[in-house]
Design a protein around this motif. Structure first.
Motif, short mmCIF file in Angstrom:
data_model
loop_
_atom_site.label_atom_id
_atom_site.label_comp_id
_atom_site.label_asym_id
_atom_site.label_seq_id
_atom_site.Cartn_x
_atom_site.Cartn_y
_atom_site.Cartn_z
N THR A 229 -20.26 5.68 -1.75
CA THR A 229 -19.88 4.45 -1.83
C THR A 229 -19.70 4.16 -0.37
O THR A 229 -19.53 5.04 0.53
N LYS B 100 0.88 -1.21 -0.02
CA LYS B 100 0.05 0.09 -0.06
C LYS B 100 0.87 1.10 -0.05
O LYS B 100 1.87 1.54 0.68
N ALA C 213 -17.22 5.77 5.13
CA ALA C 213 -16.10 5.64 6.24
C ALA C 213 -15.48 6.83 6.49
O ALA C 213 -14.89 7.06 7.31
N GLU C 214 -15.11 7.26 5.43
CA GLU C 214 -14.14 8.67 5.44
C GLU C 214 -15.00 9.77 6.04
O GLU C 214 -14.48 10.52 6.71
N ASP D 105 -22.14 9.56 8.77
CA ASP D 105 -22.23 9.73 7.21
C ASP D 105 -23.71 9.81 6.90
O ASP D 105 -24.23 10.42 7.99
N TYR E 274 0.79 5.27 0.56
CA TYR E 274 0.25 6.47 1.22
C TYR E 274 0.96 7.65 1.58
O TYR E 274 1.83 7.30 2.52
N GLU F 39 -16.87 3.32 0.81
CA GLU F 39 -15.40 4.06 1.58
C GLU F 39 -15.84 5.51 2.03
O GLU F 39 -15.02 6.05 2.52
N SER G 36 -16.46 13.53 1.65
CA SER G 36 -16.48 13.07 0.35
C SER G 36 -18.00 12.80 0.15
O SER G 36 -18.93 12.56 1.07
#
Length: 910
Positions: free
Chosen positions: A893, A781, A898-899, A844, A783, A895, A889
């Motif tokens: 989605t 990964k 979760a962000e 979210d 990052y 992801e 964001s």
């Protein structure tokens, strides 16, 4: 009375530990106390009613008499207990010590071995032993037995030791065996008549007398074939002709003198213009006389204990014993030489040298491409030698397995040249290849460390031309050798002999700086020692250093330094060790144990970044011959002595020669190594790579890489990366960031959930996490970590995310995994003195506004309450919930959701 007996026992014990300076005084005192004890007992009993105390009197009388006799036997410094002492003046001073004792003084001998002495002469007689020890580290062992130890001697001769002294009396035998590279072959014979014909015949073969003595009714003779031989003679005389000694020697130098019954045996060799010899016997034989002669430049060459004439034991008088050393360094390649090896294996069927001899026979067969004969040999020994079943089974499995079809690829130009390149060490990120070179243009001296970089970012890409890593490491006169590189790529480990080295070889480091590699730094004690220390390898978490060393404490009962010919090589008895980094420095090294280490040599250690898979070379485990490469797996992450049985890397990797310095890539599929004078080589030593078999690869791991950057300027920052086990809250490891470009590279074993963060002066640590609990395959990964500068004044504020704060889905219950991140945050606030902290909760967009507003507030408040338990003032903390109103964001989605679920803190004020 009990005090008197206690004092006597203490003094008697002290005699065994005493050096030459205090032995005579202690013995005289013990004799005096023995007499005193006897008189005291006798006086006490005479004053007692005989009718009721007769038994007590007799018992005490017996004790007193025994003590008196024991005391008299302990008084070995008296001249009547010793026949003679001979000393001669040498051109150069000799460091010596000696001891006289009622028993073989092994404790004293071992202490002197540790102090750098070796046994030069040993004598035993009616009243005990005398031992002369000379300065100089030479590996030795002493075999003591009630009968002549034929099998043990054959075993030690095969391993390279040679008999240098023999002592015996009344059926006892004490054999001093020395690992001396000067003696190649040795022939030993015992017979009842003087072996004059044998001596003459072996002189003609260029052998020379090593030992010649009359012991237990035998003439004991060893004849040596040495690398350099000189003229030799012997003589038997009725006395020692001190007055005309030079005439008697006829130009030879006196090597040894022995008194045999009423005669004197002289062994002379070489040439000497003058031999200044003095003799002490009778009343002249005192410690003071020996000390005085030492001060005048004389040294001991003989010290004989008293033996009564015609009172020898005559065991086995009619037998003749013959022993010849097996030259175990020569490969057997015909039926006769194989038969010689077979006889040795069968006659020493429970000896250390048997496995070495088996491997030599294997090498001989494999050299002739005769695998079937090698298999048949081991099958035969499996039946005949059940002691070695495990060894033989491993060897048979190694031969029976089909050879993997793998290709060893010469890296070619520009890595290799017509000169020598060896010890290739790939950086864990795969972008650099370090190597040792000799006589290469662009270097600082004759032997240097160079580095090649990838011509592109692809792992399989071409290499650029290697260049010197600079004057910080390389020097004009030094011989620098690369061993390993740390997982983060910012520390090099080298070994060698440089000014200030503690011993024969030490481990050094070089740290990467913004201006290149810093100067070599010697690793501290106890990692480095007075012995040969090399091959430093740092674990990926930075907590443990593994290395190889020939220091005492190794597996096996014989200390063998590097470069002494032992068994089938000159690698000594190197072992692998581990030293743990603590708050106060490095711990005393831990021997990795007898699963890894053997009485022979283990070198070239490499611990894969998974922290579990160990690669090393050994000539002590079942293999193809010489040093083979092995792999073993650590069984307990809290122990460095629990390992699987080492597995030979196989016939595709290992050869009948020495194989070592294999370095495995982080991916675990490729190894780099060096080979000498290979058919496809460019000259001397060349660097190769090979795809290794799947069954000897390390476990899959996760690697994280990227750069650490300033969030505003996007410039690289020099700092460190730290990772934690979120389940236990413990710090797992740390690494440094490349100070040139801000890049980082860390490796994490699978099976855990980790939090990691970047830390740099003046910046708030930026954290993240990765869950590897269910990960089964390798993961890579990339990052980039962006750090924000801490507020410098009350007017400025900073908002950062607490990335490693966790809640169950839909819950405001703070999970334990959040504690390391919050403890770190609380520490920063206390140290910096910030006075205003806003804790913001975000969700979210799933669910109603009311539910998300409440959930986000409850989560922020849970963080606030935990921070209060850590000592932060309630008055500087404010919790606020923003629900789903400030998404990070806008994507729909998992992801993105979760962000968006996060807790942020805004810091201001001081």
């Amino acid at each position: 009375m009990s005090f008197l007996f206690g004092l006597m026992l203490y003094l008697f014990k002290a005699l065994g530990d005493s050096s030459k300076e205090n032995t005579p005084i202690l013995r005289e005192l013990l004799l005096l106390l023995g007499i005193t004890a006897f008189c005291h007992l006798l006086f006490h009993c005479l004053l007692t009613d005989v009718k009721y105390k007769m038994k007590t009197f007799l018992g005490l009388l017996l004790i007193g008499l025994n003590l008196l006799i024991l005391s008299s036997y302990s008084s070995l410094a008296k001249n009547e207990q010793m026949s003679l002492v001979l000393m001669k003046k040498y051109p150069l001073p000799i460091s010596q010590s000696y001891v006289v004792d009622t028993i073989l003084p092994m404790q004293y001998i071992r202490s002197q071995w540790s102090a750098g002495y070796h046994v030069a002469h040993i004598s035993s007689g009616q009243f005990g032993y005398s031992v002369i020890m000379n300065g100089g580290i030479i590996p030795q062992r002493i075999i003591s037995a009630d009968t002549f130890p034929i099998m043990q001697i054959r075993d030690q001769l095969a391993l390279g030791l040679r008999i240098t002294a023999i002592s015996g009396y009344q059926g006892k035998w004490d054999i001093v065996m020395t690992l001396d590279n000067g003696v190649m072959n040795q022939y030993v014979i015992l017979q009842s008549t003087f072996p004059s014909q044998i001596i003459q015949s072996y002189w003609k073969k260029d052998y020379r007398i090593g030992v010649l003595d009359y012991i237990n009714g035998y003439w004991v003779l060893s004849m040596n074939r040495t690398m350099f031989s000189s003229a030799q003679s012997y003589a038997i005389h009725d006395s020692i002709p001190i007055e005309n000694f030079d005439t008697f020697l006829k130009g030879y130098a006196l090597r040894e003198c022995k008194q045999i019954e009423d005669k004197y045996l002289f062994i002379m060799e070489g040439n000497s213009s003058k031999e200044d010899v003095i003799r002490f016997s009778g009343k002249q034989l005192t410690k003071q006389a020996i000390d005085s002669a030492w001060e005048r430049g004389y040294a001991l060459c003989a010290m004989q204990m008293y033996k009564p004439i015609n009172q020898h034991a005559y065991w086995l008088r009619d037998s003749i014993i013959e022993i010849s050393s097996l030259d175990i360094n020569a490969l057997p390649q015909d039926s006769l030489s194989h038969a010689i090896y077979d006889r040795h294996i069968m006659s020493c069927n429970d000896c250390l040298s048997s496995t070495v001899a088996m491997k030599k026979r294997l090498q001989g067969y494999l050299m002739n491409k005769d695998t079937s004969s090698a298999i048949a040999m081991y099958a035969m020994y499996k039946t005949a030698l059940p002691t070695y079943k495990a060894w033989i089974d491993s060897s048979l499995a190694l031969l029976a397995n089909p050879m993997d079809s793998i290709q060893k690829i010469n890296l070619g130009s520009p890595i290799n040249t017509s000169g020598s390149e060896w010890d290739p060490v790939p950086s864990p990120d795969g972008q650099s290849l370090y190597l040792s070179v000799r006589d290469r243009r662009g270097g600082e001296g004759r032997q240097d460390v160079f580095v090649a970089e990838r011509s592109d970012s692809l792992i399989g890409g071409m290499w650029k031309k290697p260049i010197s890593i600079g004057k910080g490491v390389n020097s004009q006169n030094g011989e620098e050798t690369i061993d390993n590189v740390s997982t983060d790529g910012n520390t090099l480990f080298l070994s060698g002999t440089f000014p200030g080295t503690y011993g024969m070889f030490d481990i050094y480091t070089a740290e990467r700086t913004p201006d290149g590699w810093d100067n070599l730094r010697q690793m501290p004690r106890p990692i480095n020692s007075e012995y040969h220390d090399e091959s430093g390898c740092l674990s990926s978490d930075g907590k443990v250093l593994l290395f190889s060393s020939d220091r005492p404490g190794a597996i096996g009962d014989l200390y063998v330094p590097m470069n002494y010919r032992f068994a089938d090589g000159t690698h000594g008895n190197m072992d692998l060790w581990a030293s743990i980094k603590t708050d106060t420095g490095w711990s005393e090294p831990i021997n990795l144990g007898d699963k890894i280490n053997t009485p022979f040599s283990e070198r070239s250690v490499y611990l894969h970044p998974d922290g579990r898979t160990l690669y090393f070379s050994s000539n002590g485990h079942p293999g193809m011959g010489g040093l083979d490469v092995f792999v073993s797996y650590r069984l307990n992450e809290d122990s460095w002595t629990e390992w699987t049985v080492p597995k030979n890397m196989g016939r595709a990797i290992n050869t009948i020669d020495d194989d070592f310095s294999y370095k495995i890539t982080v991916s675990g599929d490729t190894a780099y190594y060096a080979a000498q004078d290979a058919p496809d080589g460019l000259g001397q030593w060349d660097v190769y790579r090979v795809i290794i078999p799947k069954n000897v690869r390390p476990q899959p791991i996760a690697s994280l890489s990227g750069k650490v950057l300033d969030k505003l300027t996007k410039k690289p920052i020099s700092g460190s990366i730290i990772w934690e086990d979120l389940q236990t809250g413990k710090k797992v490891g740390s690494s440094t960031v490349n100070p040139n470009d801000g890049s980082y590279f860390i490796v994490l074993p699978l099976g855990k959930k980790y939090g990691y963060y970047a830390s740099a002066d003046g910046y708030y640590p930026s954290s993240s996490n990765i869950d590897l609990k269910k990960q089964q395959s390798a993961l890579s990964k990339k990052y980039d970590i962006q750090l924000s500068a801490m507020p410098a004044s009350k007017e400025k504020e900073l908002t950062v995310e607490l990335s490693n704060v966790f809640f169950d889905y839909g819950s405001a219950q703070l999970l334990e995994e959040s504690q390391p991140e919050l403890r770190r945050f609380a520490t920063i606030i206390k140290e910096k003195g910030y006075t205003k902290i806003l804790i913001s909760g975000h969700t979210d967009d799933i669910g109603s506004d009311a539910f998300n507003d409440r959930l986000s507030f409850l989560r922020a408040n849970a963080v606030k309450n935990y921070l209060i338990t850590l000592g932060l003032s309630r008055g500087i903390l404010q919790a606020k919930g923003f629900g789903k109103r400030n998404p990070r964001s806008l994507e729909k989605t998992a992801e993105a959701n979760a962000e968006n679920r996060r807790v942020e803190v805004t810091i201001s004020g001081r």
